[in-house]
Design a protein around this motif. Sequence first.
Motif, PDB file in Angstrom:
ATOM      1  N   LEU A 585      -1.320  -8.878  33.705  1.00 43.81           N
ATOM      2  CA  LEU A 585       0.080  -8.934  33.303  1.00 43.81           C
ATOM      3  C   LEU A 585       0.343  -7.875  32.240  1.00 43.81           C
ATOM      4  O   LEU A 585      -0.530  -7.583  31.406  1.00 43.81           O
ATOM      5  CB  LEU A 585       0.449 -10.310  32.729  1.00 43.81           C
ATOM      6  N   PRO A 586       1.554  -7.312  32.224  1.00 41.66           N
ATOM      7  CA  PRO A 586       1.930  -6.458  31.094  1.00 41.66           C
ATOM      8  C   PRO A 586       2.198  -7.328  29.872  1.00 41.66           C
ATOM      9  O   PRO A 586       2.696  -8.454  29.984  1.00 41.66           O
ATOM     10  CB  PRO A 586       3.206  -5.771  31.593  1.00 41.66           C
ATOM     11  N   LEU A 587       1.868  -6.818  28.693  1.00 41.82           N
ATOM     12  CA  LEU A 587       1.977  -7.592  27.462  1.00 41.82           C
ATOM     13  C   LEU A 587       2.752  -6.789  26.427  1.00 41.82           C
ATOM     14  O   LEU A 587       2.496  -5.589  26.221  1.00 41.82           O
ATOM     15  CB  LEU A 587       0.586  -7.921  26.923  1.00 41.82           C
ATOM     16  N   ALA A 588       3.728  -7.475  25.797  1.00 41.27           N
ATOM     17  CA  ALA A 588       4.455  -6.833  24.713  1.00 41.27           C
ATOM     18  C   ALA A 588       3.503  -6.525  23.567  1.00 41.27           C
ATOM     19  O   ALA A 588       2.605  -7.306  23.252  1.00 41.27           O
ATOM     20  CB  ALA A 588       5.587  -7.740  24.231  1.00 41.27           C
ATOM     21  N   ARG A 589       3.683  -5.375  22.929  1.00 42.28           N
ATOM     22  CA  ARG A 589       2.751  -4.953  21.879  1.00 42.28           C
ATOM     23  C   ARG A 589       2.839  -5.865  20.661  1.00 42.28           C
ATOM     24  O   ARG A 589       1.838  -6.134  20.009  1.00 42.28           O
ATOM     25  CB  ARG A 589       3.047  -3.502  21.484  1.00 42.28           C
ATOM     26  N   ASP A 590       4.022  -6.352  20.366  1.00 46.52           N
ATOM     27  CA  ASP A 590       4.192  -7.208  19.187  1.00 46.52           C
ATOM     28  C   ASP A 590       4.636  -8.602  19.596  1.00 46.52           C
ATOM     29  O   ASP A 590       5.313  -8.781  20.590  1.00 46.52           O
ATOM     30  CB  ASP A 590       5.213  -6.598  18.225  1.00 46.52           C
TER      31      ASP A 590
END
Length: 590
Positions: A585-590
């Motif tokens: 999955l793509p993950l938000a950096r923050d």
Amino acid sequence: MIPAILLTLFFSVTTLQAQFSAFAPTADGASLYFSTYYVQKNTGQPDWGKIFVVDEQGLRPYAILPREAAEPGFTNFHALSAPSVSSDGKVIAYAGTRDCLAGRQCFDAQFTQTTITGLPGKGDVTLNGRAYVSRNGRFAHVYETNSLDSSSAGIWDLQTGTQLLQSPYIRGNPQSIADDGTAVFANSGLAFYLNGQLESLPLGLYRNGHLGYQPLGETCESAVIDRAGTAIVITSRWWEPNAAYSRLRILDLGTRRLRTLAEGAGDVSQPTISDDGRHVLFLSTARFSGPATYGPAQAFLVAVDGSAARQITSDPAGIQSAALSGNGRVAFVFTYGGRLLRVNLDAADETTELIPRTPFCCSGLAAAAGSLYTMTGTGLYDSGGNPPALSFNGGAIPLVSSSPSQLTFLVPWELADQTATMSVGLTSDSSFEIPATATQTGFHPVARNPQFFSIPPQEGTQGGYGIPFGKAAHQNFEGLITQDSPARRGETVHLYATGLGPVDAAGRATQPFTCSIPTRYRYPIRDGYVDAPVVFAGLAPGIAGVYQVDLRIPPVPSTDLQFPTVIQIACGNSTPGGSATLTALPLARD
């Protein structure tokens, strides 16, 4: 109510092996050699591998061997495959495989031998292994393997009968050797035999950082060389985590400069080069008209300078195999609709059918009762565009979805404890013998075979860790998780899967389903994990055969993740070195 975002599911299945394979055209495109185990009607041909040719005289066998006892414990090399041909059609090579009947002689035995015909003044020549001849017919690139799975590649000068090289590099393939004996080998990195020397060109670099040695660069999956031995075309992938799709690259052997010819939201495969080295034919599921356009695999033609790229097929079922003639004017393609076509590239891509629809059914992963199951085939639709009938033990089973190359259905729960006979009705337009029913007598669903659904590439997303991103919804079902709308740390996401096995009265999976997130990736070992608590694993409400896995993304600090914007999720046996069901999955950096 079922959220609209879940109505389309995309599931990867096993790669299909073509019933017509190893296309080897002459330079003028007038003749095409290929291998098949299919039998022409009313001929009495054997049902093992044979070499056929199709030309102005039509379709006919080129080489067929009976199966005979050649020596104690072994048959002859009767099952034929992997033809290759010189540009003028005079030198032809094909491989034969033999059977070992029993005994110690099977240990460390060679099972493949190549016969090369048409060599001036030499008659037939045999070499151990699978050999592919250069376009001038003088050199051969040979790939050998034995019963111990040891393998090596070699280069032979067929004119002098001498072996120029033997190396542990393994991947030999058509168009892998030039007219001067320059050869290319693909084995994660890239190697080539040039001017009597074997040179290695690693495409993956390594950086020593706070997480140890980290792989960078790319891996090579296949490679072909032009006739003059000046350029190598490869398919490659970036290193983790950006390895979801492959791309087409070209290496100038003189300058060692590597350039990209085609890259998009889909895989590229099966490159072939014209004899003059000016054009490359390849297959791709990407469309190259935008960053995320995608569809069934089609054939594309591109100039080696990257210009004049064009799509030459638009088959609704997609293209399974393809090859380019030496003069660059003819493409031969085999469609997932089961048709072999000749495409005239000089006449607005005019097509001629060489072999009508020839169906094949079926292959797939292990099925699990109560789950959606997808089988792959070729030419499964009849001439009217209708899917075949499917039954188990004589009882009809409705299809959930279908295409000429895929059949998806719900495996009945009652098959969990029995072995069934599965039947698929087939029709054919071919001159080859095709049974009216494809039958599998030992269809026995497994108790559990978890597989995550993937998000369709047309949703505007890529992937990571060598796979497309999983199909998942945000915590409140407000939309899909994509690169533009990544998962958030601490969020409970809803992943969709199949094959989690039996459920209780509340629809929960009765077997525990645990997940974790690898935090470190030191190629090829994942050696750090953090728990991703599973809140629910069971049947998705209102969607037959689909399971929902609700898990909480842990608040992992960015410094603990080797790739802070992409996470891999490992469920089941996710311990280091263990077998696990994987998605990303793509993950938000923050």
